[in-house]
Design a protein around this motif. Structure first.
Motif, PDB file in Angstrom:
ATOM      1  N   GLY A 403       0.812  -1.212   0.000  1.00  0.00           N
ATOM      2  CA  GLY A 403       0.000   0.000   0.000  1.00  0.00           C
ATOM      3  C   GLY A 403       0.841   1.256   0.000  1.00  0.00           C
ATOM      4  N   GLY A 404       2.119   1.140   0.423  1.00  0.00           N
ATOM      5  CA  GLY A 404       2.983   2.312   0.467  1.00  0.00           C
ATOM      6  C   GLY A 404       3.773   2.530  -0.819  1.00  0.00           C
ATOM      7  N   LYS A 405       3.758   1.575  -1.748  1.00  0.00           N
ATOM      8  CA  LYS A 405       4.501   1.703  -2.999  1.00  0.00           C
ATOM      9  C   LYS A 405       3.712   2.557  -3.991  1.00  0.00           C
ATOM     10  N   LYS A 406       4.470   3.370  -4.765  1.00  0.00           N
ATOM     11  CA  LYS A 406       3.822   4.274  -5.717  1.00  0.00           C
ATOM     12  C   LYS A 406       3.090   3.516  -6.809  1.00  0.00           C
ATOM     13  N   VAL A 407       3.687   2.378  -7.212  1.00  0.00           N
ATOM     14  CA  VAL A 407       3.088   1.624  -8.289  1.00  0.00           C
ATOM     15  C   VAL A 407       1.737   1.028  -7.894  1.00  0.00           C
ATOM     16  N   CYS A 408       1.545   0.866  -6.580  1.00  0.00           N
ATOM     17  CA  CYS A 408       0.287   0.250  -6.097  1.00  0.00           C
ATOM     18  C   CYS A 408      -0.642   1.271  -5.460  1.00  0.00           C
ATOM     19  N   ILE A 409      -0.300   2.555  -5.585  1.00  0.00           N
ATOM     20  CA  ILE A 409      -1.082   3.574  -4.886  1.00  0.00           C
ATOM     21  C   ILE A 409      -2.540   3.577  -5.325  1.00  0.00           C
ATOM     22  N   GLN A 410      -2.753   3.189  -6.599  1.00  0.00           N
ATOM     23  CA  GLN A 410      -4.130   3.189  -7.091  1.00  0.00           C
ATOM     24  C   GLN A 410      -4.988   2.095  -6.439  1.00  0.00           C
ATOM     25  N   TYR A 411      -4.304   1.099  -5.786  1.00  0.00           N
ATOM     26  CA  TYR A 411      -5.041   0.008  -5.121  1.00  0.00           C
ATOM     27  C   TYR A 411      -5.072   0.161  -3.585  1.00  0.00           C
ATOM     28  N   LYS A 412      -4.602   1.323  -3.086  1.00  0.00           N
ATOM     29  CA  LYS A 412      -4.487   1.506  -1.633  1.00  0.00           C
ATOM     30  C   LYS A 412      -5.833   1.326  -0.918  1.00  0.00           C
ATOM     31  N   GLU A 413      -6.916   1.763  -1.547  1.00  0.00           N
ATOM     32  CA  GLU A 413      -8.246   1.629  -0.935  1.00  0.00           C
ATOM     33  C   GLU A 413      -8.570   0.159  -0.665  1.00  0.00           C
TER      34      GLU A 413
END
Length: 585
Positions: A403-413
């Motif tokens: 959740g803290g990686k930029k590449v996965c920021i769109q999936y943080k929710e």
């Protein structure tokens, strides 16, 4: 040793034979005992044996029936005084004297009196007195075909009372009756008690022919026998009725004071219930007598009892032993252990039952079974808790990293949602582990009121958020050995259940008080109450009436209470529910 001296021989006991016979016939053995009380078996009144004059013993009843024995004038006066305590009527001694003659006159004397009339008895009186009484002399001073006059001269030193005069008057009346006197009159015209030198008695009668006297005698004899038989039968009947009433009263006292409930039913209807049974059901006896017995049972048992009563014909002495559930007047359920047997009641077949209240035992059995289930679940939870938590911790950590990686920021929710669900699963496992009966608790002496007061701001905030009210009523209570963390969890679980059960503007109340040998914590809400069918399942793991509930909140409360040697009781109704937690001192 002081020598025993027999009393003076002044009155022959022949005078008392008829009296004892009359008393026993009309007043029973009890009447004889009352008249002879203080005279028989008394060291004051001693009598010499007729076979061995040197042998002196207290007077016995058989002495009074034997004309070989004599008693003193003092003894005789006391006996007559006692007669007044037993014989009823306006003149007891007159009645006793008259009937003693009637019950003792010999058949030969009676026959002579009927043949020759009262004149023969008038001559006979003087001879009888001289033979059986040494205190006085009886003189026949005048005798005609229709009257007689007697003078009774008492010897100096002898005490005479009105009792003696009334007794003598009855004696002469009895003789006149036996002689067939009709329209006669007997009276005492002079008395030594009033200062006269002697007592003077007059007897007058109507002159009758021999045939009239014989017919009168026969009629009176037959009538008297019929009357005596009727009176005897009536007395025996009354005595049997009294004995039966006394027996019934004794058994009623035993049943009414029994620690077990007792009932008798005929054709399915209560015909008798004792006080203990009515107390168990909280009804009065008038509310139960005449009602069908199954009307007081839980619906589940009504058909069973109906069928059992129909199949029990009562021909054999059958005993039934069973348990059933009944309904008290206030709607509360009560469990009975019943032993019933066939009996005869009022000459009809009936069933008598002995009832024991086993409600507490049933509740204890249910509590033990529930705790066993909790313990089984807690042991399973303890065994697999660590195995589940370890991979869950790894997954949660990786989700936080991703959740803290930029590449996965769109999936943080989505990552946050998964972490939230993992935390929820972890809290369920924590509650699981709280069910353990052998969980280690940190018990310290502290006051329950302090824990409630410390939680009050948090509870007040929860209540305000949902537009509800919160109040406390804390009484002085003794300190207890408590694990503060567990008690806080117990209170919060009960409070949140109560808040969720109420509509807006409802009031939640926490009370504490001391009752007998326990301290009580009560959490009361103003909800709609709990349905009876759900009440028995309260506290069962995974049972919940909430859409998102885990069914572990109340189960945890029961486990915490058990670890503190306490119990939880529930009272519920349309106006709300109260959970009571009892801590033993």
């Amino acid at each position: 040793m002081k020598e025993k001296i027999a009393m003076e021989k002044e009155i022959n006991n022949n005078n008392f034979k008829g009296l004892i016979s009359y008393l026993r016939k009309h007043y029973g053995d009890e009447g004889v005992q009352l008249v002879t009380r203080g005279l028989i078996n008394s060291e004051k009144y001693l009598i010499a044996d007729k076979y061995d004059p040197l042998k002196v013993t207290p007077v016995q009843e058989h002495h009074l029936l034997d004309n070989a024995y004599w008693v003193s004038n003092e003894f005789s006066l006391q006996l007559l005084a006692n007669v007044k305590k037993v014989v009823s009527g306006p003149n007891p001694l007159f009645t006793a004297g008259e009937n003693s003659v009637i019950n003792h006159m010999s058949k030969s004397s009676l026959f002579m009196a009927r043949i020759f009339g009262p004149k023969i008895l008038a001559h006979h009186v003087s001879r009888l007195n001289a033979r059986f009484n040494r205190t006085k002399e009886v003189r026949l001073v005048e005798l005609t075909d229709s009257s007689a006059i007697f003078e009774l001269h008492y010897k100096p030193g002898y005490h005479v009372t009105k009792d003696v005069c009334n007794w003598n008057l009855g004696i002469y009346s009895g003789m006149a009756r036996l002689a067939g006197v009709r329209g006669g009159k007997i009276e005492e015209i002079k008395c030594v008690v009033d200062g006269s030198e002697c007592c003077v008695f007059t007897v007058t009668w109507k002159k009758n022919s021999l045939i009239k006297r014989l017919l009168s005698w026969l009629m009176r004899s037959v009538t008297q026998e019929l009357v005596e038989d009727y009176e005897f039968t009536t007395r025996q009947r009354d005595k049997l009725i009294d004995n039966l009433k006394q027996s019934e009263e004794r058994y009623r006292v035993l049943t009414d004071n029994s620690l077990t409930g007792i009932y008798i039913i005929q054709k399915g209807v209560f015909v008798y219930v004792n006080d203990r049974f009515t107390q168990m059901l909280n009804y009065s006896s008038s509310e139960m007598i005449g009602k069908k017995c199954w009307e007081f049972l839980h619906p589940e048992y009504q058909d069973i009892i109906k069928e059992r009563l129909m199949t029990n014909s009562g021909e054999n002495q059958v005993r039934f032993y069973y348990e059933l559930c009944a309904c008290r007047k206030d709607g509360e359920l009560i469990w009975f252990q019943v032993l019933s047997t066939n009996i005869e009641y009022n000459s009809q077949y009936a069933i008598m039952g002995n009832v024991i209240d086993i409600t507490e035992r049933k509740q204890m059995e249910k509590e033990i079974a529930r705790l066993d289930r909790l313990n089984l679940i807690s042991e399973m939870a303890a065994g697999i808790g660590h195995e589940i938590r370890n991979p869950m911790t790894t997954v949660r950590g990786l989700l936080q990293v991703l959740g803290g990686k930029k590449v996965c920021i769109q999936y943080k929710e989505y990552y946050d949602l998964m972490i939230e669900e993992l935390d929820r699963a972890n809290s369920i496992i924590t509650e699981y582990l709280s069910l353990a009966r052998n969980k280690v608790v940190d018990l310290k002496t502290q006051n329950l009121n302090n824990i409630v007061q410390a939680l009050s701001p948090l509870i007040q905030a929860d209540a305000m958020v949902s537009d509800k009210y919160y109040q406390v009523e804390l009484k002085d209570i003794p300190d207890l050995l408590l694990d503060e963390k567990e008690i806080r969890q117990l209170i919060l679980n009960l409070v949140r259940n109560g808040l969720e059960a109420m509509s807006p503007r409802g009031i939640l109340t926490i009370r504490t008080f001391a009752d007998s040998e326990k301290v009580v914590l009560a959490v009361q809400d103003q909800g709609k109450g709990i349905e009876p069918r759900l009440l028995e399942r309260m506290g069962t793991p995974f049972f919940s009436t909430k859409d998102n509930g885990t069914g572990l909140g109340l189960a945890v409360c029961y486990s915490i209470a058990a670890r503190h040697n306490g119990t939880i009781k529930v009272e519920t109704g349309p106006k709300g529910t109260t959970f009571y937690v009892w801590f033993r001192l």
